[in-house]
Design an enzyme around this catalytic site. Structure first.
Site, mmCIF file in Angstrom:
data_model
loop_
_atom_site.group_PDB
_atom_site.id
_atom_site.type_symbol
_atom_site.label_atom_id
_atom_site.label_comp_id
_atom_site.label_asym_id
_atom_site.label_seq_id
_atom_site.Cartn_x
_atom_site.Cartn_y
_atom_site.Cartn_z
ATOM 1 N N ASP A 225 1.058 -1.035 -0.191
ATOM 2 C CA ASP A 225 -0.121 -0.252 0.281
ATOM 3 C C ASP A 225 1.280 1.300 -0.600
ATOM 4 O O ASP A 225 0.719 2.369 -0.173
ATOM 5 C CB ASP A 225 -0.894 -0.136 1.167
ATOM 6 C CG ASP A 225 -1.900 -0.879 1.117
ATOM 7 O OD1 ASP A 225 -2.220 -1.357 0.175
ATOM 8 O OD2 ASP A 225 -2.910 -1.229 2.414
ATOM 9 N N GLY A 226 2.160 1.157 0.923
ATOM 10 C CA GLY A 226 3.190 2.223 0.447
ATOM 11 C C GLY A 226 3.079 2.693 -0.763
ATOM 12 O O GLY A 226 3.697 3.786 -1.285
ATOM 13 N N ASN B 123 -4.312 8.301 1.804
ATOM 14 C CA ASN B 123 -5.110 7.991 3.113
ATOM 15 C C ASN B 123 -5.464 8.621 4.670
ATOM 16 O O ASN B 123 -6.575 8.632 4.835
ATOM 17 C CB ASN B 123 -3.928 6.958 4.194
ATOM 18 C CG ASN B 123 -3.928 5.267 3.284
ATOM 19 O OD1 ASN B 123 -4.393 5.127 3.084
ATOM 20 N ND2 ASN B 123 -2.554 4.810 4.355
ATOM 21 N N ASP C 196 -4.694 13.091 22.169
ATOM 22 C CA ASP C 196 -3.693 12.977 21.598
ATOM 23 C C ASP C 196 -3.141 13.587 20.077
ATOM 24 O O ASP C 196 -2.406 13.840 19.796
ATOM 25 C CB ASP C 196 -2.947 11.656 21.243
ATOM 26 C CG ASP C 196 -2.185 10.769 22.477
ATOM 27 O OD1 ASP C 196 -2.136 12.137 24.307
ATOM 28 O OD2 ASP C 196 -1.374 9.519 23.171
#
Length: 432
Positions: free
Chosen positions: A196-197, A275, A305
């Site tokens: 996917d990268g 993404n 966070d």
């Protein structure tokens, strides 16, 4: 071919749906060119984005002999699975120059049919992998010898292949950012070899229209890579012949607006993400303090966070790990997912695609925040700075092995082992 509204193709060409133009013009970074584009677009479905004039071949690139590098044409149409007739199919628009932009969207499957033969392919590979390098060389030879295609590769790959053999002299590549910006006017098809990268990296190469992408799985994650490398000849034969089912993966267009900026020309260039965009507290020990607005309506103040704004394609990535839902990639929406919120009642949201989200660091914040785009290009947001996100008009069209729904369900079963458990025994207690 006329568009769905009955207008001529010239009236339908453009980059942004006219119905979204009003909301998009509220974004400071979308300047006069966006307004001009929005005037010439279909109000229904998919629009063509014409780049090349007839006969344009890309003079800066040295083409192989007797090969005219011209964009292939194709058309997209909605289709109903299981229906062999054309009764329920409806052609949307003819793509004369092979560039895709999504205005209105539908949950129906989308089929791509070539109207002229593809002539140019771009191959992008996962770096530092021996198996990928071997497959790339083999695929290049096959595409050149048997399909007679013009082939582009990255400069890194070009150097690797030429170091192996002078046979690869016919390959094309690019030298600078200017040539990268014009790639979509030359390339008919993008093939990715990796995980996917690699798909994310390929998408980031195109700041506007993206050619259809055929992703082969050679990585550790495979939510967007349905094709198996062992069968690449049959897969590419089928894709080049068409028609094929595709998934239009939406992207977010993000703008960082600095408090010190006096006008829109001082703002930073927009960033497209496939993404997600993440705002977090970085190394600070203080909770992130973020004010969030949706179309100028106050949503909430995020304390925790951080916050993830994700596409539906990114719903199986960072957003999922933070408690967000898995969403079919063709569902038009933006995921609003807090990271470790201070309030237990702070649940994730899914917002409609047409909204503009603004996330601002308030002036009374104890510390700055940090923003990253698809896990890269990390930037600091100080007090008064803001991040503005909306749906980009240019999706990433990825080829499906079967169809978008089947591929999505298979990916969550194979990649996440979703809801796999031992079957309950049949020899236990029973009601009498």
């Amino acid at each position: 071919m006329d568009c769905i509204t009955g207008k001529s193709p010239g009236e339908c060409n453009g980059d942004i749906d006219a119905q979204r133009a009003e909301s998009l013009t509220n974004q400071p970074m979308l300047r006069n060119e966006t307004k001009e584009q929005s005037e010439n677009c279909s109000t229904n479905g998919l629009c063509s984005h014409e780049i090349l004039h007839d006969g344009e071949t890309g003079s800066q690139t040295k083409a192989a002999p007797n090969r005219i590098m011209r964009k292939a044409s194709f058309k997209l149409s909605w289709w109903c699975k299981g229906d062999n007739s054309d009764q329920h199919k409806h052609d949307i628009v003819s793509f004369e120059r092979g560039n895709i932009t999504a205005a209105g969207r539908s949950s129906k499957q989308i089929s791509l049919k070539w109207e002229s033969k593809p002539q140019t392919v771009l191959i992008m590979t996962k770096p530092n992998s021996t198996s990928v390098r071997i497959l790339c060389a083999e695929m290049v030879r096959w595409l050149n010898d048997h399909k007679k295609l013009n082939i582009y590769v990255e400069p890194r790959v070009m150097g690797e292949l030429l170091s192996e053999s002078s046979y690869f002299n016919f390959l094309h590549t690019w030298k600078d950012e200017k040539e990268i910006m014009s790639l979509h006017t030359k390339v008919d098809l993008v093939v990715t070899l990796g995980g996917d990268g690699t798909v994310l990296w390929a998408a980031s190469m195109f700041k506007g229209p993206v050619p259809p992408v055929v992703p082969f799985s050679l990585g550790s994650l495979g939510f967007m890579t349905p094709f198996y490398s062992e069968n690449y000849r049959d897969c590419l034969d089928s894709v080049l012949r068409g028609p094929i089912s595709i998934t239009l993966r939406h992207r977010l267009q993000c703008h960082v607006i600095r408090d010190a900026a006096k006008n829109e020309y001082e703002m930073e260039e927009p960033v497209l993400v496939l993404n997600e965009v993440t705002i977090d507290r970085g190394i600070s020990s203080f909770l992130t303090n973020l004010e969030c607005y949706c179309d100028n309506s106050f949503v909430t103040c995020v304390q925790g966070d951080g916050l993830i704004l994700s596409t539906t394609s990114g719903s199986t990535a960072y957003s999922l790990a933070a408690g967000g839902s898995m969403v079919h990639p063709q569902v038009p929406g933006i995921l609003f997912t807090p990271i470790c919120p201070h309030s237990l009642s702070f649940r994730p949201l899914i917002l409609p695609e047409h909204v503009t989200i603004r996330v601002q660091v308030p002036f009374n914040s104890r510390s700055p925040a940090w923003v990253s785009f698809d896990g890269k290009d990390r930037k600091q947001l100080t007090a008064g700075d803001a991040l503005v996100c909306s749906m980009a008009p240019w999706p990433v069209p990825t080829a499906c092995q079967i169809d978008s729904t089947n591929d999505f369900l298979r990916s969550i079963h194979d990649g996440l082992h979703w809801n796999l458990r031992k079957t309950q025994s049949f020899d236990g207690p029973r009601d009498l």
